[in-house]
Design a protein around this motif. Structure first.
Motif, PDB file in Angstrom:
ATOM      1  N   LEU A  24       0.836  -1.213   0.000  1.00 15.13           N
ATOM      2  CA  LEU A  24       0.000   0.000   0.000  1.00 15.13           C
ATOM      3  C   LEU A  24       0.864   1.253   0.000  1.00 15.13           C
ATOM      4  N   ASN A  25       1.973   1.203   0.758  1.00 18.48           N
ATOM      5  CA  ASN A  25       2.895   2.350   0.772  1.00 18.48           C
ATOM      6  C   ASN A  25       3.512   2.568  -0.605  1.00 18.48           C
ATOM      7  N   ASN A  26       3.861   1.471  -1.279  1.00 19.35           N
ATOM      8  CA  ASN A  26       4.430   1.593  -2.624  1.00 19.35           C
ATOM      9  C   ASN A  26       3.438   2.214  -3.588  1.00 19.35           C
ATOM     10  N   GLN A  27       2.167   1.803  -3.481  1.00 19.41           N
ATOM     11  CA  GLN A  27       1.136   2.367  -4.351  1.00 19.41           C
ATOM     12  C   GLN A  27       0.989   3.865  -4.116  1.00 19.41           C
ATOM     13  N   GLU A  28       1.156   4.274  -2.872  1.00 14.16           N
ATOM     14  CA  GLU A  28       1.025   5.690  -2.524  1.00 14.16           C
ATOM     15  C   GLU A  28       2.241   6.478  -3.006  1.00 14.16           C
ATOM     16  N   ASN A  29       3.424   5.894  -2.824  1.00 16.55           N
ATOM     17  CA  ASN A  29       4.665   6.608  -3.148  1.00 16.55           C
ATOM     18  C   ASN A  29       4.961   6.641  -4.638  1.00 16.55           C
ATOM     19  N   TYR A  30       4.680   5.532  -5.334  1.00 16.36           N
ATOM     20  CA  TYR A  30       5.040   5.442  -6.744  1.00 16.36           C
ATOM     21  C   TYR A  30       3.811   5.626  -7.621  1.00 16.36           C
ATOM     22  N   LYS A  31       3.321   6.851  -7.645  1.00 17.34           N
ATOM     23  CA  LYS A  31       2.166   7.168  -8.476  1.00 17.34           C
ATOM     24  C   LYS A  31       2.643   7.442  -9.908  1.00 17.34           C
ATOM     25  N   PRO A  32       1.722   7.356 -10.886  1.00 19.13           N
ATOM     26  CA  PRO A  32       2.123   7.617 -12.278  1.00 19.13           C
ATOM     27  C   PRO A  32       2.737   8.999 -12.432  1.00 19.13           C
ATOM     28  N   LEU A  33       3.740   9.113 -13.278  1.00 18.65           N
ATOM     29  CA  LEU A  33       4.373  10.404 -13.543  1.00 18.65           C
ATOM     30  C   LEU A  33       3.375  11.335 -14.225  1.00 18.65           C
ATOM     31  N   PRO A  34       3.457  12.653 -13.967  1.00 14.62           N
ATOM     32  CA  PRO A  34       2.460  13.616 -14.463  1.00 14.62           C
ATOM     33  C   PRO A  34       2.174  13.540 -15.961  1.00 14.62           C
ATOM     34  N   ASN A  35       3.203  13.341 -16.784  1.00 10.12           N
ATOM     35  CA  ASN A  35       3.001  13.355 -18.242  1.00 10.12           C
ATOM     36  C   ASN A  35       2.701  11.985 -18.838  1.00 10.12           C
ATOM     37  N   SER A  36       2.622  10.956 -17.993  1.00 10.67           N
ATOM     38  CA  SER A  36       2.358   9.614 -18.521  1.00 10.67           C
ATOM     39  C   SER A  36       0.878   9.458 -18.849  1.00 10.67           C
ATOM     40  N   VAL A  37       0.570   8.595 -19.805  1.00 13.31           N
ATOM     41  CA  VAL A  37      -0.823   8.360 -20.201  1.00 13.31           C
ATOM     42  C   VAL A  37      -1.097   6.863 -20.205  1.00 13.31           C
ATOM     43  N   ALA A  38      -2.353   6.517 -19.949  1.00 13.96           N
ATOM     44  CA  ALA A  38      -2.736   5.104 -19.959  1.00 13.96           C
ATOM     45  C   ALA A  38      -2.811   4.601 -21.399  1.00 13.96           C
ATOM     46  N   ALA A  84      10.559   3.140 -10.438  1.00 15.38           N
ATOM     47  CA  ALA A  84       9.315   2.393 -10.226  1.00 15.38           C
ATOM     48  C   ALA A  84       8.102   3.126 -10.805  1.00 15.38           C
ATOM     49  N   ALA A  85       8.098   4.465 -10.741  1.00 11.61           N
ATOM     50  CA  ALA A  85       6.953   5.241 -11.229  1.00 11.61           C
ATOM     51  C   ALA A  85       6.744   5.092 -12.734  1.00 11.61           C
ATOM     52  N   ASP A  86       7.787   4.681 -13.465  1.00 11.06           N
ATOM     53  CA  ASP A  86       7.641   4.468 -14.914  1.00 11.06           C
ATOM     54  C   ASP A  86       6.619   3.378 -15.218  1.00 11.06           C
ATOM     55  N   TYR A  87       6.423   2.468 -14.276  1.00  8.73           N
ATOM     56  CA  TYR A  87       5.544   1.314 -14.503  1.00  8.73           C
ATOM     57  C   TYR A  87       4.237   1.420 -13.714  1.00  8.73           C
TER      58      TYR A  87
END
Length: 334
Positions: free
Chosen positions: A31-45, A86-89
């Motif tokens: 859960l901490n990882n999910q909170e800390n490693y959020k998607p980068l601002p310019n990334s798109v799904a 990690a945020a890249d993924y």
């Protein structure tokens, strides 16, 4: 102790201890990882088409030969502008409830890493040619042909995307080779693989184990005060125009003996590098390599000088200052 003589209490205590450890060792850190490693601002799904292309990438075993990870070692600079984080993924999601394969990092590099292939090779035509016949694009390639992702049509429609095949690979082909939607979706997925810039103020990791280069005395502003043009050509241009500068007949134009390359007026050559070029039916569309890869005037001048003095070409070298003047004009025209 009575607990060791009562199997129900003993097993119950062991189960409770296991659950408590699971919460603290696995669930809370996740859960901490999910909170800390959020998607980068310019990334798109991924779009539905790109997601289907990802499925095709998995189905055809591409993950076995290609990684998607830029390590923080100097040799990986070829693949990305910075080491992966990690945020890249963070936007990768499970394929389904039963199937994970969210992150296709891979384990070996029989083929090149694909982390930043959307920036390094944005050309639709190149990817389609490479999928249909890899050795047409890269002579030494060991990659198998994925010809079943294409169709042969004698009378293609306007909506069909035709593969620009070199003449040597058109023998026995009646009509044109057309990309199926599966092939187009696979290329869309590959083009979506791009390193996103980090938020302003964020410092990325440095590449480790850098190779020290011998320092040379250079005159500022001269054509010698530039990066390695051959290396930059290899990264940005060679996949289409080939190591020998001869291109591929029917697909990519030659630079060897090219009037544009040999011309002392560099305006058109700089514009092609920065804006791309559409030669209509004769050759495939060239992407805006200079703009897409954020090449500096020094890097573009180095590439141009390599092209102007290689493969028998003997044209006047250019300086970064001359290139910058044209780049500035191009910016004002947009």
């Amino acid at each position: 102790m009575e607990i060791f003589n009562n199997h129900k209490k003993l097993y119950g205590l062991a189960l409770l201890l296991f659950l408590v450890l699971t919460v603290f060792v696995a669930i809370i850190p996740a859960l901490n990882n999910q909170e800390n490693y959020k998607p980068l601002p310019n990334s798109v799904a991924l779009t539905p088409e790109e997601l289907d292309g990802k499925n095709t990438y998995i189905e055809n075993g591409c993950v076995a030969c290609h990684t998607q990870q830029v390590r923080n070692v100097d040799m990986d600079k070829t693949w990305g502008n910075r080491p992966g984080i990690a945020a890249d993924y963070a936007r990768n999601e499970r394929m389904s409830f039963l199937v994970n394969t969210a992150t296709l990092m891979g384990t070996e590099r029989t083929g090149p890493d694909l982390t930043n292939i959307g920036n390094r090779q944005p050309s639709l035509d190149w990817h389609l040619l490479h999928l249909y016949q890899p050795r047409a694009a890269v002579g030494a390639s060991m990659m198998p042909s994925y010809a079943w992702l294409f169709e042969e049509k004698e009378n293609p429609t306007k909506e069909d995307v035709i593969v620009n095949l070199p003449d040597a690979y058109m023998i026995g082909v009646k009509g044109k080779i057309v990309a199926t939607q599966k092939a187009l979706n696979l290329v869309a997925y590959l083009q979506s693989l791009k390193q996103v810039e980090l938020p302003t103020g964020t410092v990325s990791q440095e590449f480790l184990y850098k190779q020290e280069k011998t320092s040379e005395v250079k005159v500022a502003g001269s054509t010698d005060d530039l990066p390695d043009g051959e290396e930059l050509y290899s990264v940005n241009c060679m996949s289409c125009h080939q190591p020998n500068g001869e291109g591929l007949s029917g697909a990519f134009p030659p630079l060897k003996g090219s009037k544009i390359v040999l011309d002392n007026n560099i305006d058109l050559m700089v514009r092609i590098i920065m804006n791309g070029y559409n030669p209509r039916e004769e050759y495939a569309v060239m992407p805006a390599v200079g703009t897409n890869n954020n090449l500096t005037p020094e890097q573009i001048a180095a590439i141009m000088n390599h092209e102007k003095t290689s493969w028998g070409n003997n044209a006047k070298k250019v300086s970064a200052e001359d290139v910058k003047k044209i780049m500035d004009i191009i910016k004002t025209e947009k």
